[in-house]
Design a protein around this motif. Structure first.
Motif, PDB file in Angstrom:
ATOM      1  N   LEU A   1       1.149  -1.259  -0.223  1.00 56.90           N
ATOM      2  CA  LEU A   1      -0.169  -0.582   0.491  1.00 56.90           C
ATOM      3  C   LEU A   1       0.798   1.182   0.080  1.00 56.90           C
ATOM      4  CD1 LEU A   1      -2.963   1.416   0.316  1.00 56.90           C
ATOM      5  CD2 LEU A   1      -2.271   0.808   2.849  1.00 56.90           C
ATOM      6  N   ALA A   2       1.905   0.927   0.811  1.00 56.65           N
ATOM      7  CA  ALA A   2       2.377   2.583   0.811  1.00 56.65           C
ATOM      8  C   ALA A   2       3.171   2.475  -0.662  1.00 56.65           C
ATOM      9  CB  ALA A   2       3.703   2.318   1.825  1.00 56.65           C
ATOM     10  N   ARG A   3       3.613   1.562  -1.555  1.00 52.88           N
ATOM     11  CA  ARG A   3       3.995   1.730  -2.629  1.00 52.88           C
ATOM     12  C   ARG A   3       3.224   2.022  -3.740  1.00 52.88           C
ATOM     13  NH1 ARG A   3       6.810  -3.472  -5.443  1.00 52.88           N
ATOM     14  NH2 ARG A   3       4.058  -3.339  -5.465  1.00 52.88           N
ATOM     15  N   ALA A   4       2.121   2.434  -3.554  1.00 51.92           N
ATOM     16  CA  ALA A   4       1.104   1.862  -4.527  1.00 51.92           C
ATOM     17  C   ALA A   4       0.837   3.889  -3.629  1.00 51.92           C
ATOM     18  CB  ALA A   4      -0.335   1.151  -3.793  1.00 51.92           C
ATOM     19  N   LEU A   5       1.512   4.346  -2.811  1.00 48.78           N
ATOM     20  CA  LEU A   5       1.016   5.545  -2.341  1.00 48.78           C
ATOM     21  C   LEU A   5       1.506   6.523  -3.302  1.00 48.78           C
ATOM     22  CD1 LEU A   5      -0.530   5.044   0.885  1.00 48.78           C
ATOM     23  CD2 LEU A   5      -1.926   6.066  -0.749  1.00 48.78           C
ATOM     24  N   VAL A   6       3.343   6.682  -3.093  1.00 40.57           N
ATOM     25  CA  VAL A   6       4.426   7.058  -3.724  1.00 40.57           C
ATOM     26  C   VAL A   6       4.025   8.244  -4.702  1.00 40.57           C
ATOM     27  CG1 VAL A   6       5.809   5.738  -2.518  1.00 40.57           C
ATOM     28  CG2 VAL A   6       5.475   5.689  -4.810  1.00 40.57           C
ATOM     29  N   LEU A   7       3.479   6.941  -6.169  1.00 41.93           N
ATOM     30  CA  LEU A   7       3.228   8.409  -5.937  1.00 41.93           C
ATOM     31  C   LEU A   7       1.652   9.809  -6.343  1.00 41.93           C
ATOM     32  CD1 LEU A   7       4.086   6.522  -9.851  1.00 41.93           C
ATOM     33  CD2 LEU A   7       5.542   8.479  -8.444  1.00 41.93           C
ATOM     34  N   ASP A   8       1.147   9.811  -5.238  1.00 44.71           N
ATOM     35  CA  ASP A   8      -0.259  10.589  -5.039  1.00 44.71           C
ATOM     36  C   ASP A   8      -0.933  10.513  -5.755  1.00 44.71           C
ATOM     37  OD1 ASP A   8       1.426  12.075  -2.750  1.00 44.71           O
ATOM     38  OD2 ASP A   8       2.708  13.210  -4.224  1.00 44.71           O
ATOM     39  N   PRO A   9      -1.397   8.639  -6.390  1.00 47.19           N
ATOM     40  CA  PRO A   9      -2.471   8.483  -6.985  1.00 47.19           C
ATOM     41  C   PRO A   9      -3.818   8.703  -6.232  1.00 47.19           C
ATOM     42  CG  PRO A   9      -1.661   6.933  -5.537  1.00 47.19           C
ATOM     43  CD  PRO A   9      -0.706   8.034  -5.233  1.00 47.19           C
ATOM     44  N   GLU A  10      -4.437   9.755  -7.711  1.00 47.05           N
ATOM     45  CA  GLU A  10      -6.344   9.971  -7.587  1.00 47.05           C
ATOM     46  C   GLU A  10      -6.989   8.551  -7.848  1.00 47.05           C
ATOM     47  OE1 GLU A  10      -7.180  13.145 -10.595  1.00 47.05           O
ATOM     48  OE2 GLU A  10      -5.395  13.792 -10.704  1.00 47.05           O
ATOM     49  N   ILE A  11      -6.771   7.941  -7.430  1.00 47.38           N
ATOM     50  CA  ILE A  11      -7.477   6.339  -7.547  1.00 47.38           C
ATOM     51  C   ILE A  11      -6.326   5.649  -7.174  1.00 47.38           C
ATOM     52  CG2 ILE A  11      -8.450   4.732  -9.075  1.00 47.38           C
ATOM     53  CD1 ILE A  11      -8.783   6.853 -11.513  1.00 47.38           C
ATOM     54  N   ILE A  12      -6.330   4.373  -6.049  1.00 41.12           N
ATOM     55  CA  ILE A  12      -6.255   3.431  -5.572  1.00 41.12           C
ATOM     56  C   ILE A  12      -6.989   2.547  -5.682  1.00 41.12           C
ATOM     57  CG2 ILE A  12      -5.326   2.791  -3.285  1.00 41.12           C
ATOM     58  CD1 ILE A  12      -4.796   5.553  -2.187  1.00 41.12           C
ATOM     59  N   LEU A  13      -6.633   1.166  -5.805  1.00 42.14           N
ATOM     60  CA  LEU A  13      -7.240   0.303  -6.408  1.00 42.14           C
ATOM     61  C   LEU A  13      -6.647  -0.990  -5.349  1.00 42.14           C
ATOM     62  CD1 LEU A  13      -7.699  -0.458 -10.636  1.00 42.14           C
ATOM     63  CD2 LEU A  13      -9.041   1.264  -9.454  1.00 42.14           C
ATOM     64  N   CYS A  14      -8.111  -1.662  -5.211  1.00 39.52           N
ATOM     65  CA  CYS A  14      -6.789  -2.194  -3.601  1.00 39.52           C
ATOM     66  C   CYS A  14      -7.507  -4.053  -4.422  1.00 39.52           C
ATOM     67  CB  CYS A  14      -7.466  -2.349  -2.689  1.00 39.52           C
ATOM     68  SG  CYS A  14      -6.864  -0.582  -1.942  1.00 39.52           S
ATOM     69  N   ASP A  15      -7.102  -5.144  -4.670  1.00 40.72           N
ATOM     70  CA  ASP A  15      -7.480  -6.518  -5.293  1.00 40.72           C
ATOM     71  C   ASP A  15      -7.301  -7.514  -3.721  1.00 40.72           C
ATOM     72  OD1 ASP A  15      -8.363  -8.363  -6.489  1.00 40.72           O
ATOM     73  OD2 ASP A  15      -6.151  -8.714  -7.700  1.00 40.72           O
ATOM     74  N   GLU A  16      -9.201  -7.403  -2.824  1.00 40.55           N
ATOM     75  CA  GLU A  16      -8.367  -8.638  -2.099  1.00 40.55           C
ATOM     76  C   GLU A  16      -7.593  -8.198  -0.970  1.00 40.55           C
ATOM     77  OE1 GLU A  16     -10.369 -12.084  -3.074  1.00 40.55           O
ATOM     78  OE2 GLU A  16     -10.994 -11.904  -4.598  1.00 40.55           O
ATOM     79  N   PRO A  17      -7.733  -6.758   0.264  1.00 38.50           N
ATOM     80  CA  PRO A  17      -6.994  -6.644   0.562  1.00 38.50           C
ATOM     81  C   PRO A  17      -6.945  -7.686   2.077  1.00 38.50           C
ATOM     82  CG  PRO A  17      -8.563  -4.870   0.513  1.00 38.50           C
ATOM     83  CD  PRO A  17      -8.737  -6.290  -0.553  1.00 38.50           C
ATOM     84  N   ASP A  18      -7.379  -8.060   2.159  1.00 36.79           N
ATOM     85  CA  ASP A  18      -8.019  -8.863   2.946  1.00 36.79           C
ATOM     86  C   ASP A  18      -7.498 -10.013   3.021  1.00 36.79           C
ATOM     87  OD1 ASP A  18     -10.798  -8.669   1.754  1.00 36.79           O
ATOM     88  OD2 ASP A  18     -10.601 -10.172   2.825  1.00 36.79           O
ATOM     89  N   SER A  19      -6.898 -10.571   1.787  1.00 35.83           N
ATOM     90  CA  SER A  19      -7.014 -12.213   1.668  1.00 35.83           C
ATOM     91  C   SER A  19      -5.796 -12.225   2.360  1.00 35.83           C
ATOM     92  CB  SER A  19      -6.559 -11.803  -0.223  1.00 35.83           C
ATOM     93  OG  SER A  19      -6.067 -13.387  -0.355  1.00 35.83           O
ATOM     94  N   GLY A  20      -5.601 -13.182   2.917  1.00 34.87           N
ATOM     95  CA  GLY A  20      -4.754 -14.308   3.636  1.00 34.87           C
ATOM     96  C   GLY A  20      -4.409 -13.274   4.912  1.00 34.87           C
ATOM     97  N   LEU A  21      -5.102 -12.520   6.112  1.00 34.96           N
ATOM     98  CA  LEU A  21      -5.264 -11.901   6.677  1.00 34.96           C
ATOM     99  C   LEU A  21      -6.371 -12.066   8.077  1.00 34.96           C
ATOM    100  CD1 LEU A  21      -4.521  -7.514   5.820  1.00 34.96           C
ATOM    101  CD2 LEU A  21      -3.201 -10.134   6.361  1.00 34.96           C
ATOM    102  N   ASP A  22      -5.780 -12.502   8.925  1.00 34.23           N
ATOM    103  CA  ASP A  22      -6.771 -12.961   9.935  1.00 34.23           C
ATOM    104  C   ASP A  22      -7.663 -11.668  10.533  1.00 34.23           C
ATOM    105  OD1 ASP A  22      -5.585 -11.046  11.963  1.00 34.23           O
ATOM    106  OD2 ASP A  22      -4.125 -12.768  12.046  1.00 34.23           O
TER     107      ASP A  22
END
Length: 332
Positions: A151-172
């Motif tokens: 997520l930090a890497r997705a934010l470094v270019l100051d995106p206007e749109i953030i896409l998250c593909d099943e961010p809960d996958s594999g997490l408790d």
């Protein structure tokens, strides 16, 4: 504010197999939306189509007026800079430490100095709670930390749109709750447009401003959370209620005969009605000390403008939901 994304008549197939067809909806700028659906309905394929990694057979995906599906390679390269993507597994380079992983887009797509890159990377790693972990390798950290690094890497270019593909996958459940809070807090700070692909019921009911659902190769509904969470559409209420009776089966869908038998058995008492989650739960608030999300007021204003078109039960539930939550401060 984040960019508006307009999807018009989007259809995707692999050979003779139709994944989804004639999908139409608009991601409201600066709001958090979620795309739901049973496993195998093409949610991840949809994200890849939105950023031009897969080419749909028909339709348009407009970002700031540019159609990603038909634009030139140069325009696609430029428009992709508006996107930040969190992939299911974080998609980190195993041979790089977290600092270099997060810095990678800046080194690839900008001419910033190493001093500027260091400042931005450390800011983003602090934002996702990874301060002090810059020297760690992906193999040395937990799955939740890898997600946050992605997520930090997705934010470094100051995106206007953030896409998250099943961010809960594999997490408790605990790590999923932390990541959900992080997405809400990021929206409060950046006012970015966020789309979450998920089949996690709790995430769907408490995080996004808007919900959409794919089923039987079509978009069943898309709209503000209050509208979807009070929907009487069978597949929507079954999915968000998390129960067995309804159109969704062990595979993607049940045939009509199975659905009809269920209705008869329910009416006769042969099977008991399952406990169903109903109503609109409170939406996850921002963390203490952060500004109120401007998206909340925008969504509430939009929902109030739709009240006359809603069924009475849905209208009452919407009003109770909105009146029970503190509205964002005007002008924030």
């Amino acid at each position: 504010m984040g960019a508006e994304v307009v999807i018009e008549g989007l259809s995707k197939s692999f050979g003779p197999q139709t994944i989804w067809r004639d999908v139409d909806f608009t991601l409201p700028p600066g709001e958090v939306s979620a795309l739901l659906g049973p496993s195998g309905t093409g949610k991840s394929v949809f994200l890849k189509s939105m950023i031009g990694l897969l080419k749909p057979e028909t339709g348009r995906c407009l970002v700031n007026g540019v159609d990603i599906c038909s634009c030139s390679e140069h325009d696609l390269y430029e428009i992709r800079k508006l996107f930040g993507v969190l992939f299911q597994d974080g998609a980190l380079f195993g041979s790089m430490d977290l600092f270099d992983n997060v810095a990678f887009p800046l080194r690839e797509h900008t001419r910033k100095t190493e001093a500027e890159i260091r400042r931005i990377v450390l800011e983003r790693m602090e934002m996702v709670g990874l301060s002090g972990a810059e020297d760690k390798l992906p193999g040395e950290i937990s799955g939740g930390m890898r997600k946050r690094a992605g997520l930090a890497r997705a934010l470094v270019l100051d995106p206007e749109i953030i896409l998250c593909d099943e961010p809960d996958s594999g997490l408790d459940p605990v790590r999923t709750a932390y990541l959900s809070q992080l997405l809400i807090d990021i929206n409060a700070q950046l006012d970015a447009t966020i789309l979450i692909v998920t089949h996690n019921i709790n995430v769907a009911r408490t995080v996004p401003d808007n919900l959409g659902m794919l089923f039987r190769r079509e978009l069943v509904l898309f709209g503000p959370r209050e509208v979807l969470l009070t929907s009487e559409e069978p597949v929507v209420s079954q999915f968000l209620g998390g129960h067995r009776t309804g159109p969704i089966g062990m595979s993607e869908e049940k045939d009509q005969a199975s659905i009809d038998r269920e209705k008869q058995w329910l009416a006769s008492g042969r099977i008991a009605a399952e406990q169903q989650v109903t109503g609109v739960p409170p939406q996850l608030p921002v963390s203490e000390g952060l500004p109120e999300r401007r998206a909340v007021r925008r969504r509430q204003d939009r929902v109030l403008g739709m009240l006359d078109d809603l069924p009475p039960a849905a209208r009452d539930s919407v009003l109770r939901s909105i009146n029970s939550q503190p509205a964002a401060t005007p002008g924030r």
